[in-house]
Design a protein around this motif. Structure first.
Motif, mmCIF file in Angstrom:
data_model
loop_
_atom_site.group_PDB
_atom_site.id
_atom_site.type_symbol
_atom_site.label_atom_id
_atom_site.label_comp_id
_atom_site.label_asym_id
_atom_site.label_seq_id
_atom_site.Cartn_x
_atom_site.Cartn_y
_atom_site.Cartn_z
ATOM 1 N N GLY A 8 13.134 5.015 -5.465
ATOM 2 C CA GLY A 8 12.799 6.305 -4.884
ATOM 3 C C GLY A 8 11.426 6.379 -4.227
ATOM 4 N N PHE A 9 11.025 7.607 -3.949
ATOM 5 C CA PHE A 9 9.763 7.868 -3.272
ATOM 6 C C PHE A 9 8.719 8.357 -4.274
ATOM 7 C CE2 PHE A 9 12.910 7.980 -0.019
ATOM 8 C CZ PHE A 9 12.282 7.582 1.151
ATOM 9 N N ALA A 10 7.460 8.113 -3.960
ATOM 10 C CA ALA A 10 6.379 8.631 -4.807
ATOM 11 C C ALA A 10 5.162 8.876 -3.937
ATOM 12 C CB ALA A 10 6.040 7.632 -5.906
ATOM 13 N N LEU A 11 4.450 9.947 -4.197
ATOM 14 C CA LEU A 11 3.224 10.202 -3.434
ATOM 15 C C LEU A 11 2.235 9.057 -3.633
ATOM 16 C CD1 LEU A 11 2.582 14.038 -3.767
ATOM 17 C CD2 LEU A 11 3.448 12.742 -1.802
ATOM 18 N N GLY A 12 1.464 8.812 -2.627
ATOM 19 C CA GLY A 12 0.534 7.693 -2.667
ATOM 20 C C GLY A 12 -0.796 8.051 -3.315
ATOM 21 N N TYR A 13 -1.680 7.053 -3.393
ATOM 22 C CA TYR A 13 -3.092 7.239 -3.754
ATOM 23 C C TYR A 13 -3.319 7.786 -5.159
ATOM 24 C CZ TYR A 13 -3.355 6.618 1.288
ATOM 25 O OH TYR A 13 -3.218 6.130 2.553
ATOM 26 N N LEU A 60 -8.628 1.872 -3.115
ATOM 27 C CA LEU A 60 -7.621 2.849 -3.534
ATOM 28 C C LEU A 60 -6.274 2.399 -2.978
ATOM 29 C CD1 LEU A 60 -6.701 5.470 -4.799
ATOM 30 C CD2 LEU A 60 -7.461 6.679 -2.742
ATOM 31 N N LEU A 61 -5.429 1.848 -3.839
ATOM 32 C CA LEU A 61 -4.128 1.341 -3.412
ATOM 33 C C LEU A 61 -3.242 2.507 -3.004
ATOM 34 C CD1 LEU A 61 -2.839 -1.572 -3.418
ATOM 35 C CD2 LEU A 61 -1.574 -0.836 -5.432
ATOM 36 N N SER A 62 -2.585 2.410 -1.854
ATOM 37 C CA SER A 62 -1.741 3.537 -1.443
ATOM 38 C C SER A 62 -0.493 3.617 -2.324
ATOM 39 C CB SER A 62 -1.393 3.441 0.048
ATOM 40 O OG SER A 62 -0.699 2.259 0.345
ATOM 41 N N LYS A 63 0.203 2.505 -2.510
ATOM 42 C CA LYS A 63 1.417 2.573 -3.347
ATOM 43 C C LYS A 63 1.001 2.395 -4.817
ATOM 44 C CE LYS A 63 4.413 1.203 0.443
ATOM 45 N NZ LYS A 63 5.425 0.258 0.995
ATOM 46 N N ARG A 122 1.765 3.704 -7.583
ATOM 47 C CA ARG A 122 2.691 3.656 -8.727
ATOM 48 C C ARG A 122 2.854 2.232 -9.251
ATOM 49 N NH1 ARG A 122 8.686 4.178 -5.825
ATOM 50 N NH2 ARG A 122 7.841 4.413 -3.718
ATOM 51 N N PHE A 123 2.624 1.249 -8.395
ATOM 52 C CA PHE A 123 2.812 -0.130 -8.849
ATOM 53 C C PHE A 123 1.637 -0.626 -9.709
ATOM 54 C CE2 PHE A 123 5.491 0.247 -5.037
ATOM 55 C CZ PHE A 123 6.722 0.036 -5.647
ATOM 56 N N ASN A 169 3.789 5.484 3.210
ATOM 57 C CA ASN A 169 3.486 4.795 1.952
ATOM 58 C C ASN A 169 4.135 5.436 0.729
ATOM 59 O OD1 ASN A 169 1.770 6.893 1.047
ATOM 60 N ND2 ASN A 169 0.059 6.014 2.161
ATOM 61 N N THR A 170 4.904 6.492 0.938
ATOM 62 C CA THR A 170 5.632 7.059 -0.207
ATOM 63 C C THR A 170 6.933 6.307 -0.465
ATOM 64 O OG1 THR A 170 6.846 8.689 1.098
ATOM 65 C CG2 THR A 170 4.699 9.361 0.242
ATOM 66 N N ILE A 210 -5.195 -4.036 0.691
ATOM 67 C CA ILE A 210 -5.379 -2.626 1.094
ATOM 68 C C ILE A 210 -5.898 -2.542 2.531
ATOM 69 C CG2 ILE A 210 -6.698 -0.517 0.577
ATOM 70 C CD1 ILE A 210 -6.578 -1.310 -2.398
ATOM 71 N N LEU A 222 4.342 -4.146 -0.895
ATOM 72 C CA LEU A 222 3.700 -3.452 -2.003
ATOM 73 C C LEU A 222 2.281 -3.084 -1.584
ATOM 74 C CD1 LEU A 222 3.499 -4.848 -5.669
ATOM 75 C CD2 LEU A 222 1.871 -3.255 -4.661
#
Lengths: 349, 349, 349, 349
Positions: free
Chosen positions: B25-30, B233-236, B238-239, D7-8, D58, D207
């Motif tokens: 799925g999708f997740a907001l970044g940062y 600051l990694l955009s993705k 969640r990982f 990036n989401t 990044i 990623l």
């Protein structure tokens, strides 16, 4: 009895006169004036070659600008652990150099040796993990009042150049070393392998006048911008030029340095005779001695000014006794024999 | 026979699985995603207090961001001369810190002591001439595979706090030290006087996951901007969160650390039995031994990987013989007994 | 006909005399002398409150040190697009500020307005993505020779403070503005919402003397170190103090500023009468006019010095014709009526 | 309805599979592994020449490292006022560049033109007073979803090179532009005058994987140290390499970009049909429209994610009405037709 620093003396009269004379009329700012052009030529003559020269009012600025210009931010400056850049400039080289590193080396009497340098250069994992040695910085005369011989300078710069390091000389007390060695300015610098010199006149009698000198002018590319953005480009620049003109006129600079050195020699000789021998050879205008607490108290009470000193360079077989303090005594062109004699009288009593 | 570094191992399977699962799925970044919020809470629970936490992919970044945030540019970080920040980060703390200075102190077995620290803090002329000690940085476990006891940490942080220094802990091998001491995470950090922890998971089995943790959240003011402008600051995001979730699930982190430590202990024990005793106590996942040139050649020929090591911390009464080399052997969660036994067989023969 | 800059004039005689007088005897360096302490008190009296004051020889340094001290590196300084900090300091604020950003705003006649500021503050995504506005910098008098009224300053500082910005005033031509408005130094600064003032004396008749002044001394914490590591702590500091003492004695500074302003007014009035009207109101010591190429050539041939000027602040309904150039004419305490009259004679012919 | 950012979306399945596969066995860290060497060769083949390549996780880091490497600290980067480096990197280029300056230029539809650039380059007093333009930075595709044609790139780089500026391309959405233009990677970069490319894969399905590429490898001298001290050298580097390998395998990268672009085109077409026309040409994977407050509220209520947008590039004759908001809608490889159709249904109702 003013032995706190050579900067507690005022301006040498000839230099002050030159400032007064320079005040006539209008002059373009920022070094675009005739006096600046003239003094630049004079530097070239004195150093027997073309130079890129940058005048600034303050010595810390001179060192920091020079080192930042010689090294990328991931570079390291090899220097003595007791050098001014390492201990007394509040991190100016690190700041101007974008976070460069000083690698601070121990060495007797304030001096580095080729072996010390070679050993230090053999350390580290190399890029990209370690910072990279890019500059060797020598102080002439040293912070401990000693002077590198020409042969010592040559031997150190040879090691540096073999390894691709540039050589910086902090010459805040350049003249004191020069007259001690009795050599020419070129001989003590580029002819001995120095790439960039910070030539100080402030401690020697100027109001505030230092020169950063690149012996290979190509290396100075971009330096005008670096100086300006460091806030070190004086607008009324003619007054910097005037100080140097007077400093060089009639070899005033050598005369002033000889006077300061002679004062130190007299002070050292008399202190030794009074049972207070100098810790290091007195080769410039600084004398380091250990004072008993009693002497120290008497001197302070009599109004003498000087500073205690910390060192890791203590000569082998010399140690500071429990009720004693190591102190630094600095003479200048303005030191009088009376001051010296009064000091010794109290110190030795 | 992979002993070059704990980072030559891959990702622990449970952590890799978590990355795969997080991809749905999708997740907001940062860091604005639910997984990040959840893992932040988990850190708080683990450390038994409110925290300001900043996840980044790389350990050098964690240290540099933390130190820069704890010190003004004219500050100095007191650290061991052989710490990672001093030798292996290419000047990152100096760069991020606007030219701050590391004051690199010698100490046996990679460790500082209160006396060493006190002596160093007594040096310097003070502001504005000298840089000002502002941070004490401790590495736990140390670069030499030793571990500070809780009492040792407390004694050092007490000296630091008396003098107004903040305390940073480089925990690139935090878990290895923790399981060695058998204490809780809070006990080894803020309860012992640590102000900011760089908590590493990369060497322990993550792809790339480190956490900068402020035990007093107020101290982290501005840190989001500092991390972003450092490019960390990694955009993705969640990982990053997923790696830590898996790392903590079922105490995986402690299991992995115990495995790495056990491998080092086995290696040390067998090497000692084979006549190659470790130079320093083996308290985490690193073993240092001196190999004869012959052994070294045989091991290299057999495909073993490891690095030679430079040190100024050599134990008294230990010296590296002429035809020997000091080497570092690092174990990880992925080290097998077969690797160890094969290595010892060749090294000891 | 010297209209290139106020810094082409020399030192006002009274200030030069003070430098000469200050040369008697010895004095501790780095601001630890009696003259510095005395002049600091004098600044406090003049500004009617306790101050933290830092003297430096160069104005660019003053601005850069002040701005760096008011903003973290991720901050932004809101300023006029034609301010000195934005156009003429080679990035000094950005360098000293660790990479801070100037947000350069258009505004008529060199001045910002509350609406311009509000609009600019409404931009951006906020932390951690955008830099954060942290400082409003006002230039008084402006680069275009205009002066903010007290009400204008108040209105701008109110917007800034509402939004948590500190207010910096670049007062390189502070005295020119002050005598124009006929108010007190306190009234034009902290009473109107200014937090930090860079008070310039160099353009007004000193050799090189600027003061960074924090109206809330607590805000200056750490500034001595910042100044030192910037290379801006003059060792023979008494000569900075002496310049300011003379500058204030008998209100010399106001006299000098009135003289420079009067010269500009005379120049403007006569130029207007000669058909060369000033582009902006002449409120300090600068006059901007458009010269025909023919006039320009005649003036240059006659030895007049001045610079062409670039602007985005051209008043509505004013445009520079094809064969004309916009030029800046700066007067100083040393400008003579003869120079003015000679210039106008040629310009208007 | 995920339109907040590309990036989401998570990781493209093929790239995630590659990460999993790369986990087998041990590999040297810091880029000394075989996979990294292989992917570097692949980049060279793709770009039809030798390259110096630096992988980082990044994008902000990629841009900041590149710009800092192309410019001395007194340089200025000419860029669009709405470029990511100017608005969304919290001052990272300024920080890494030692306080360099961005000169932010207005231009329609997010694009610069030769005239805009020439005009900007004609400004300034020159060294040492002004910063010196040293780099032109182009964003391809732009922040506003438009794409420079090859001819436009060529025309801009020609102006830059005439004036001695290096050209940087921010290719965070490089693939989106490339498939739109239907040209080769070399053609859109060095053959059109680009000197350094930041090649992004993160927004496109990785990623976290970005590459800084120097088309003249000599220009990259020192870059390994710069990356390391920036904290951007990933230890388990094989996982960066693996992402790029998968990205290039079977032209996945072009497939993913076509999918994202097609989604944007479908979205734009349907919105236009629904009476909500895009503000700028939709040439990559971004659509900008003005939504009525009512639409906005309905969309938010239905769970759609997207951000409002600020701009100074609004096309002539287009204006945002009082009860409307300009919003940005970003599509990705993972956007579904269902999301698009649902969004349009609500937006247009």
């Amino acid at each position: 009895m003013n032995f706190a620093s050579d900067n507690t003396a005022g301006i040498a009269p000839q230099i002050l006169d030159a400032i007064v004379r320079a005040n006539a009329g209008f002059a373009l700012g920022y070094g675009n004036d005739a006096a600046t052009k003239a003094v630049e030529q004079r530097f070239c003559a004195l150093f027997e070659r073309d130079l890129a020269i940058f005048l600034v009012p303050i010595g810390t600025a001179a060192n920091a600008l020079a080192l930042a210009h010689l090294s990328p931010p991931w570079g390291a400056v090899m220097c003595h652990a007791e050098s001014h850049i390492a201990t007394d400039e509040a991190g100016a080289p690190e700041f101007f150099g974008g976070g460069l590193k000083l690698i601070e080396l121990a060495g007797e009497a304030g001096k580095l040796t080729p072996d010390i340098l070679r050993l230090a250069l053999a350390r580290g994992r190399g890029a990209p993990h370690s910072v990279l040695p890019t500059v060797l910085s020598l102080t002439q005369a040293t912070e401990l009042g000693t002077v590198y011989t020409i042969e010592e300078v040559r031997a150190l710069t040879a090691v540096a150049h073999e390894r691709g390091l540039a050589v910086h000389m902090d010459g805040a007390r350049f003249a004191n070393a020069l007259v001690r060695l009795g050599v020419g300015a070129a001989e003590m610098t580029w002819k001995a392998g120095v790439d960039v010199l910070c030539f100080g006149a402030t401690k020697a009698g100027a109001l505030g006048a230092e020169a950063v000198m690149f012996f290979d002018p190509a290396r100075a590319d971009g330096m005008p911008s670096r100086r300006k953005r460091g806030g070190h480009l004086l607008s009324k620049h003619r007054f910097l030029a005037a100080q140097f003109e007077a400093y060089f006129d009639g070899d005033l600079w050598l005369t002033l340095a000889r006077r300061a050195n002679a004062a130190a020699s007299r002070l050292a000789k008399r202190l030794r005779a009074a049972g207070v021998p100098p810790v290091w050879p007195v080769e410039a205008n600084e004398v380091f001695v250990t004072l008993s607490n009693a002497s120290d108290a008497r001197l302070k009470a009599a109004g003498a000014t000087y500073y205690p000193w910390q060192t890791d360079s203590l000569p082998r077989k010399f140690r500071i006794e429990a009720d004693h303090t190591l102190v630094r005594l600095v003479t200048s062109f303005a030191t009088t024999n009376d001051e010296i004699d009064a000091f010794v009288r109290i110190a030795g009593s």
